[in-house]
Design a protein around this motif. Structure first.
Motif, mmCIF file in Angstrom:
data_model
loop_
_atom_site.group_PDB
_atom_site.id
_atom_site.type_symbol
_atom_site.label_atom_id
_atom_site.label_comp_id
_atom_site.label_asym_id
_atom_site.label_seq_id
_atom_site.Cartn_x
_atom_site.Cartn_y
_atom_site.Cartn_z
ATOM 1 N N LEU A 27 0.425 -4.390 -5.488
ATOM 2 C CA LEU A 27 1.781 -4.461 -4.967
ATOM 3 C C LEU A 27 2.738 -3.568 -5.743
ATOM 4 N N ASN A 28 2.550 -3.466 -7.057
ATOM 5 C CA ASN A 28 3.432 -2.606 -7.851
ATOM 6 C C ASN A 28 3.291 -1.141 -7.446
ATOM 7 N N THR A 29 2.049 -0.724 -7.175
ATOM 8 C CA THR A 29 1.814 0.654 -6.727
ATOM 9 C C THR A 29 2.494 0.909 -5.388
ATOM 10 N N ILE A 30 2.412 -0.066 -4.505
ATOM 11 C CA ILE A 30 3.026 0.073 -3.177
ATOM 12 C C ILE A 30 4.539 0.175 -3.284
ATOM 13 N N GLN A 31 5.129 -0.651 -4.129
ATOM 14 C CA GLN A 31 6.582 -0.665 -4.243
ATOM 15 C C GLN A 31 7.128 0.595 -4.910
ATOM 16 N N LYS A 32 6.305 1.305 -5.646
ATOM 17 C CA LYS A 32 6.733 2.551 -6.265
ATOM 18 C C LYS A 32 6.612 3.738 -5.316
ATOM 19 N N ASN A 33 5.916 3.531 -4.203
ATOM 20 C CA ASN A 33 5.697 4.600 -3.233
ATOM 21 C C ASN A 33 6.356 4.223 -1.908
ATOM 22 N N PRO A 34 7.456 4.881 -1.528
ATOM 23 C CA PRO A 34 8.154 4.520 -0.281
ATOM 24 C C PRO A 34 7.273 4.599 0.954
ATOM 25 N N GLY A 35 6.380 5.597 0.990
ATOM 26 C CA GLY A 35 5.499 5.723 2.152
ATOM 27 C C GLY A 35 4.538 4.559 2.261
ATOM 28 N N LEU A 36 3.954 4.165 1.128
ATOM 29 C CA LEU A 36 3.028 3.031 1.135
ATOM 30 C C LEU A 36 3.746 1.734 1.465
ATOM 31 N N GLU A 37 4.964 1.596 0.941
ATOM 32 C CA GLU A 37 5.699 0.363 1.225
ATOM 33 C C GLU A 37 6.062 0.269 2.699
ATOM 34 N N MET A 38 6.371 1.391 3.330
ATOM 35 C CA MET A 38 6.657 1.372 4.765
ATOM 36 C C MET A 38 5.414 0.932 5.550
ATOM 37 N N LYS A 39 4.249 1.442 5.146
ATOM 38 C CA LYS A 39 3.004 1.020 5.786
ATOM 39 C C LYS A 39 2.749 -0.465 5.548
ATOM 40 N N PHE A 40 3.059 -0.925 4.332
ATOM 41 C CA PHE A 40 2.831 -2.332 4.008
ATOM 42 C C PHE A 40 3.740 -3.232 4.835
#
Length: 248
Positions: A27-40
């Motif tokens: 989750l920390n990796t996702i929150q640091k990456n806007p693209g991944l967080e949008m996918k999440f």
């Protein structure tokens, strides 16, 4: 052969690196990456849309399809087809009848036509059947509206829960260094007080500050865990498992 090996080795390292990144996704990796967080977020929306209401709407839609089919075929229940064979006329040439005899056959009556066929139906079907079909189709539209409303509510609910979870997670993480500092300060004054190098007032002050941070940590931990539980109940899946769906 050596050239081929030299070319394939970098590719293997790249694939291995990508595999490790996929396996180590959190989750920390996702929150640091806007693209991944949008996918999440899209993953969360899709998971949240699988609600019992959607299953119920699916069942109702199947029932509605059956109702439309039944309404269209309703007129068949009122159609009557009948036929009658005039057996005497059909068999008139086999019962006491001689075509060379000038005398008429007085023992046999001729009935026409030989076959009687009929078809009947209820005139009301021309009025009720189209209306029943329209009713069934309107019910289908109502179900589509119910499905869309549930999807919108689910989307709003899961995104709100995710925002609350992220906020509580960040507050919890921000408080941890404060708790560690308070603990370090308390332990320092405890040693100084035991050695006679600090006053009782300073010792009590450090102790109260550490206790206050402990209380705050308990509150923030509870809020963090509750928000995580709420989010997981909406998506019907552990959050860690949902994170791994980002790369699928």
């Amino acid at each position: 052969m050596k050239k081929l090996l030299l070319l394939t080795l970098p590719l293997c390292f790249v694939l291995l690196s990508q595999a490790q990144q996929k396996d180590s996704l959190d989750l920390n990796t996702i929150q640091k990456n806007p693209g991944l967080e949008m996918k999440f977020r899209q993953v969360l929306i899709q998971l949240a849309s699988k609600t019992p209401v959607q299953d119920l709407v699916d069942a109702k839609e199947k029932i509605g399809d059956y109702q439309v089919a039944n309404a269209k075929a309703q007129w068949l229940n009122h159609v009557a087809f009948f036929t009658n064979i005039n057996e005497n006329s059909f068999n008139r040439q086999t019962i006491y009848y001689n075509p060379n005899d000038p005398k008429g056959n007085t023992n046999q009556n001729n009935y026409y036509p030989t076959y009687n066929v009929g078809l009947s139906f209820a005139l009301g079907d021309f009025v009720t059947t189209p209306k029943m079909v329209k009713i069934a189709r309107l019910q289908r539209k109502m179900l589509d509206a119910e499905r869309e409303t549930d999807i919108r509510n689910s989307r709003s609910k899961v995104l709100t829960a995710y925002e609350s979870f992220v906020a509580n997670k960040k507050l919890f993480e921000l408080e941890l260094p404060l708790l560690e500092d308070a603990l370090t300060t308390y332990q320092t004054y405890e040693k100084k007080f035991s050695a006679g190098e600090a006053s009782l007032e300073d010792y009590n002050k450090a102790y109260k500050a550490y206790n206050a941070e402990q209380v705050q940590n308990v509150i923030l931990t509870r809020s963090y865990n509750q928000s995580k539980i709420e989010l997981e109940s909406i998506i019907n899946m552990p959050l860690e498992q949902a994170v791994q769906l980002v790369n699928k």
